[in-house]
Scaffold this motif. Sequence first.
Motif, PDB file in Angstrom:
ATOM      1  N   ASP A  72      -0.204  -4.864  -8.230  1.00  0.00           N
ATOM      2  CA  ASP A  72      -0.076  -5.931  -7.369  1.00  0.00           C
ATOM      3  C   ASP A  72      -0.565  -5.360  -5.832  1.00  0.00           C
ATOM      4  OD1 ASP A  72       0.311  -7.721  -9.206  1.00  0.00           O
ATOM      5  OD2 ASP A  72       2.463  -7.486  -9.474  1.00  0.00           O
ATOM      6  N   VAL A  73      -1.171  -4.415  -5.661  1.00  0.00           N
ATOM      7  CA  VAL A  73      -1.062  -3.728  -4.370  1.00  0.00           C
ATOM      8  C   VAL A  73      -1.837  -4.717  -3.421  1.00  0.00           C
ATOM      9  CG1 VAL A  73      -2.511  -1.906  -3.073  1.00  0.00           C
ATOM     10  CG2 VAL A  73      -1.633  -1.356  -5.539  1.00  0.00           C
ATOM     11  N   ASP A  74      -1.230  -5.022  -2.251  1.00  0.00           N
ATOM     12  CA  ASP A  74      -1.689  -5.752  -1.397  1.00  0.00           C
ATOM     13  C   ASP A  74      -1.323  -5.266  -0.062  1.00  0.00           C
ATOM     14  OD1 ASP A  74      -2.283  -8.024   0.354  1.00  0.00           O
ATOM     15  OD2 ASP A  74      -0.989  -9.316  -0.664  1.00  0.00           O
ATOM     16  N   ALA A  75      -2.418  -4.659   0.774  1.00  0.00           N
ATOM     17  CA  ALA A  75      -2.305  -4.146   2.168  1.00  0.00           C
ATOM     18  C   ALA A  75      -3.270  -4.743   3.162  1.00  0.00           C
ATOM     19  CB  ALA A  75      -2.459  -2.616   2.077  1.00  0.00           C
ATOM     20  N   ARG A  76      -2.716  -4.854   4.191  1.00  0.00           N
ATOM     21  CA  ARG A  76      -3.557  -5.130   5.384  1.00  0.00           C
ATOM     22  C   ARG A  76      -4.033  -4.123   6.062  1.00  0.00           C
ATOM     23  NH1 ARG A  76      -4.049 -10.803   4.416  1.00  0.00           N
ATOM     24  NH2 ARG A  76      -2.305 -11.399   3.461  1.00  0.00           N
ATOM     25  N   LEU A  77      -5.335  -4.262   6.469  1.00  0.00           N
ATOM     26  CA  LEU A  77      -6.127  -3.092   6.790  1.00  0.00           C
ATOM     27  C   LEU A  77      -7.375  -3.449   7.920  1.00  0.00           C
ATOM     28  CD1 LEU A  77      -6.998  -0.136   6.870  1.00  0.00           C
ATOM     29  CD2 LEU A  77      -8.360  -0.569   4.926  1.00  0.00           C
ATOM     30  N   LEU A  98      -8.737   7.147  10.495  1.00  0.00           N
ATOM     31  CA  LEU A  98      -8.423   6.119   9.968  1.00  0.00           C
ATOM     32  C   LEU A  98      -7.285   5.389  10.593  1.00  0.00           C
ATOM     33  CD1 LEU A  98      -9.395   6.861   6.113  1.00  0.00           C
ATOM     34  CD2 LEU A  98     -11.063   5.886   8.371  1.00  0.00           C
ATOM     35  N   GLU A  99      -7.181   3.869  10.459  1.00  0.00           N
ATOM     36  CA  GLU A  99      -6.167   3.273  10.809  1.00  0.00           C
ATOM     37  C   GLU A  99      -5.307   3.028   9.735  1.00  0.00           C
ATOM     38  OE1 GLU A  99      -5.819  -1.510  11.832  1.00  0.00           O
ATOM     39  OE2 GLU A  99      -6.417  -0.546  13.456  1.00  0.00           O
ATOM     40  N   PRO A 100      -3.780   3.153  10.035  1.00  0.00           N
ATOM     41  CA  PRO A 100      -2.965   2.966   8.882  1.00  0.00           C
ATOM     42  C   PRO A 100      -2.996   1.592   8.281  1.00  0.00           C
ATOM     43  CG  PRO A 100      -1.803   3.874  10.812  1.00  0.00           C
ATOM     44  CD  PRO A 100      -3.213   3.513  11.359  1.00  0.00           C
ATOM     45  N   LEU A 101      -2.309   1.641   7.061  1.00  0.00           N
ATOM     46  CA  LEU A 101      -2.274   0.114   6.457  1.00  0.00           C
ATOM     47  C   LEU A 101      -0.937  -0.567   7.208  1.00  0.00           C
ATOM     48  CD1 LEU A 101      -2.496   1.155   2.676  1.00  0.00           C
ATOM     49  CD2 LEU A 101      -4.235   0.404   4.001  1.00  0.00           C
ATOM     50  N   LYS A 102      -1.259  -1.772   7.375  1.00  0.00           N
ATOM     51  CA  LYS A 102      -0.134  -2.664   8.149  1.00  0.00           C
ATOM     52  C   LYS A 102      -0.104  -4.122   7.298  1.00  0.00           C
ATOM     53  CE  LYS A 102      -0.197   0.030  12.696  1.00  0.00           C
ATOM     54  NZ  LYS A 102      -0.365  -0.098  13.930  1.00  0.00           N
ATOM     55  N   PRO A 103       1.000  -4.405   6.590  1.00  0.00           N
ATOM     56  CA  PRO A 103       1.762  -3.493   6.039  1.00  0.00           C
ATOM     57  C   PRO A 103       1.189  -3.172   4.502  1.00  0.00           C
ATOM     58  CG  PRO A 103       2.355  -5.881   5.594  1.00  0.00           C
ATOM     59  CD  PRO A 103       1.187  -5.710   6.615  1.00  0.00           C
ATOM     60  N   ARG A 120       8.035   3.023   8.327  1.00  0.00           N
ATOM     61  CA  ARG A 120       6.891   3.827   8.411  1.00  0.00           C
ATOM     62  C   ARG A 120       6.763   4.948   7.293  1.00  0.00           C
ATOM     63  NH1 ARG A 120       4.687   8.775  10.772  1.00  0.00           N
ATOM     64  NH2 ARG A 120       2.455   8.586  11.347  1.00  0.00           N
ATOM     65  N   LEU A 121       5.815   5.029   6.254  1.00  0.00           N
ATOM     66  CA  LEU A 121       5.548   6.069   5.589  1.00  0.00           C
ATOM     67  C   LEU A 121       4.317   6.958   5.943  1.00  0.00           C
ATOM     68  CD1 LEU A 121       6.049   7.709   2.839  1.00  0.00           C
ATOM     69  CD2 LEU A 121       4.765   5.756   1.635  1.00  0.00           C
ATOM     70  N   ASP A 145       7.872  -2.522  -0.225  1.00  0.00           N
ATOM     71  CA  ASP A 145       7.285  -3.177   0.894  1.00  0.00           C
ATOM     72  C   ASP A 145       7.687  -2.539   2.269  1.00  0.00           C
ATOM     73  OD1 ASP A 145       6.737  -5.314   2.982  1.00  0.00           O
ATOM     74  OD2 ASP A 145       8.122  -6.899   2.281  1.00  0.00           O
ATOM     75  N   ILE A 146       6.494  -1.802   2.700  1.00  0.00           N
ATOM     76  CA  ILE A 146       6.574  -1.045   3.771  1.00  0.00           C
ATOM     77  C   ILE A 146       5.402  -1.267   5.016  1.00  0.00           C
ATOM     78  CG2 ILE A 146       6.284   1.464   4.756  1.00  0.00           C
ATOM     79  CD1 ILE A 146       6.674   2.193   1.714  1.00  0.00           C
ATOM     80  N   ASN A 147       6.167  -1.450   6.287  1.00  0.00           N
ATOM     81  CA  ASN A 147       5.516  -2.004   7.390  1.00  0.00           C
ATOM     82  C   ASN A 147       4.304  -1.243   7.700  1.00  0.00           C
ATOM     83  OD1 ASN A 147       7.524  -3.915   7.620  1.00  0.00           O
ATOM     84  ND2 ASN A 147       8.655  -2.788   9.303  1.00  0.00           N
ATOM     85  N   GLU A 148       4.220  -0.080   7.480  1.00  0.00           N
ATOM     86  CA  GLU A 148       3.082   0.943   8.171  1.00  0.00           C
ATOM     87  C   GLU A 148       2.809   2.040   7.041  1.00  0.00           C
ATOM     88  OE1 GLU A 148       1.822   3.923  11.629  1.00  0.00           O
ATOM     89  OE2 GLU A 148       2.619   1.757  12.188  1.00  0.00           O
ATOM     90  N   VAL A 149       1.877   2.309   6.464  1.00  0.00           N
ATOM     91  CA  VAL A 149       1.380   3.605   5.711  1.00  0.00           C
ATOM     92  C   VAL A 149       0.181   4.301   6.401  1.00  0.00           C
ATOM     93  CG1 VAL A 149       0.693   4.481   3.458  1.00  0.00           C
ATOM     94  CG2 VAL A 149       2.167   2.202   3.485  1.00  0.00           C
ATOM     95  N   ASP A 150       0.549   5.432   6.817  1.00  0.00           N
ATOM     96  CA  ASP A 150      -0.251   6.396   7.557  1.00  0.00           C
ATOM     97  C   ASP A 150      -1.050   7.260   6.339  1.00  0.00           C
ATOM     98  OD1 ASP A 150      -1.783   8.130   8.875  1.00  0.00           O
ATOM     99  OD2 ASP A 150      -0.137   8.526  10.125  1.00  0.00           O
TER     100      ASP A 150
END
Length: 617
Positions: A368-373, A347-352, A288-289, A336-341
């Motif tokens: 190459d930013v690639d985040a699931r939101l 707002l829901e965090p970015l995962k990952p 988590r970050l 490569d971070i599992n969760e970014v608050d």
Amino acid sequence: MLSRHLQRDVRIAGPAFSLHLLGGIRLQAARLEVAAPSWSKAAHTLLAQELSVEMRYVDLWRARGGQRLRIHSLKARELNAELERLADGRASWSRAQAVAPPPPSFGQLRVHQGQLHVRDEMHDLDLQVSGFTVDVKRNSASLRADISGRYRSFPVKAEMQALGVLPWEAGGTDNANSALTVKGSVGRASMTFAGRFMPAGAGAPMLDGVTGRFSLSGPSLAAVGEPMGVTLPTTAAFRTEGLVAKEGRIWRVVVNQASIGASQLNGAFSYDSAPAVPMLAGRLGGRRLAMVDLGPALGVIPVPAQRKAATGGKVLPTRAFDLTSLRTMDANVLIDINEVDLNARLLEPLKPLRAHLVLKGGVLSLNDVDARLADGRLLGRLMLDGRASVALWTTELRWSAVRLERWIHQARTTAAPPWISGSLEGSATLRGQGRSTAEILGSLAGRMHTELRGGTVSHLAIEAAGLDIAQGLGVWIKGDDALPVTCAVAEVVATGGVLRPRLAVIDTRDSVVWLDGSLSLASETLDMRAIVAPKDFSPLALRTPLRVRGTLAQPVVSLQKDALVRKLGVTALLALLNPVAALIPLIDPGNTDAARRGANDCRNLHLKLTSIRSPTH
């Protein structure tokens, strides 16, 4: 003879003096003093009490040829040494040559009580080693010492213990049991180290090969990088532990766990100081970050009371960037971070989050930013160019399939539908410049567009936005339901830090809602308006635009007074004639023409945006 060889005065005193030269040099003296070189202001280089020294001629011959001097045996009850090295390489432990050889090695070294002062201009080092004891015999040694002073501009305080082989004796040794423990602080960072010296090549510099476990803690991650000249972000308080190894000029670090505020990170890095611009490479991961923990690095004062006092009520970060630090090091780090608050309560965090951080020549890029939101995806790149005194910032982002009802937390009863739902698509291309986040946002230029697909909106919210009292009351009594959104698009243009919607409209079967106005990031003020065009009849409606004005710190929601005063003025006048007639101005037959225009504008912009994203264009 020693004075001529060392090119400085040597004084031997006391009754217990003996010198033997057969087969080598064996010296005993109650007191021996070696003067400092002529360029030094020190009282002496070496002062020994009850001294015994043994040296071999072959070692002296090799030292005369430039090799490392080896002293066969040195014993002293008390030893006081002043070791100096100038920026041009001249050192007090060598003769008058331009570049100093490495410190001497010992076959046997015993000091019962020692004091050592080291001043090294080449490494900007000034240390006082007090109360140390040394016992070295045939690659078996022990050393204990208290260290204080400074490294560069940072205060140093430490306790050190070495067992097995001393740092300057590690070269050419294959003793795996040589151990080193250190506990202390450098600058604002506290540290512990427990490890061992690795075998290194003959003549290798002190601490050329070392490996062990470490722990670091401090008020900010930047406190670790400061003494080493490594650019690390200013953060919340941190603690980290892991493994470290030094091989020549390359440091390798495995971070098993790093706690920065509420963030939990890990990683593996290498730092090479050999190039003209040092290089940091590796990977950063973790569970988590929390962006609030990096708040100081982004210019944020995290405590609301402090922020209000420091910024005069403004909310955008005004702390100046440390652009100089971006030019002191290059970096290549995979993230490569599992969760970014994002530190936004709604707002829901970015995962990952995955990205590639590159720092080169003062330009920091997050590629190459690639985040699931919220079941969707965020892609793109960001860049901060710190080569000049004013930073240039650019970003290109696009998002798709972001479920709005998940991304934005909407507190409602379990039976009520979300205020708004659907799949969000869009992109943004923006640029700005400045010395802080606030200055960059205050100069923002570019455009953003987004649209909602397969969405719904709260029926009660639409009626409330249009101030339809009768229908809103009806919806409230029977219960809220979700109106399907036929079309919802927004295109926003940024110029000089001012954001204005070129078109922002939501079309439902009940009404069409427009948004217009402006939001200034330069002055942190806003003046936005929501206008509703109903498609149906209502017996009791005010139909007055809603306005949001004020500052980002204190926005104020109100009705557009001029339209409301006109409608209520007519109502009051008719009430004097007939109470029933007073309701006539509040009867709303609907505005189908305006609603039709809004729906057409929405569909046309939707088609335009769809064609832009189409692979055939």
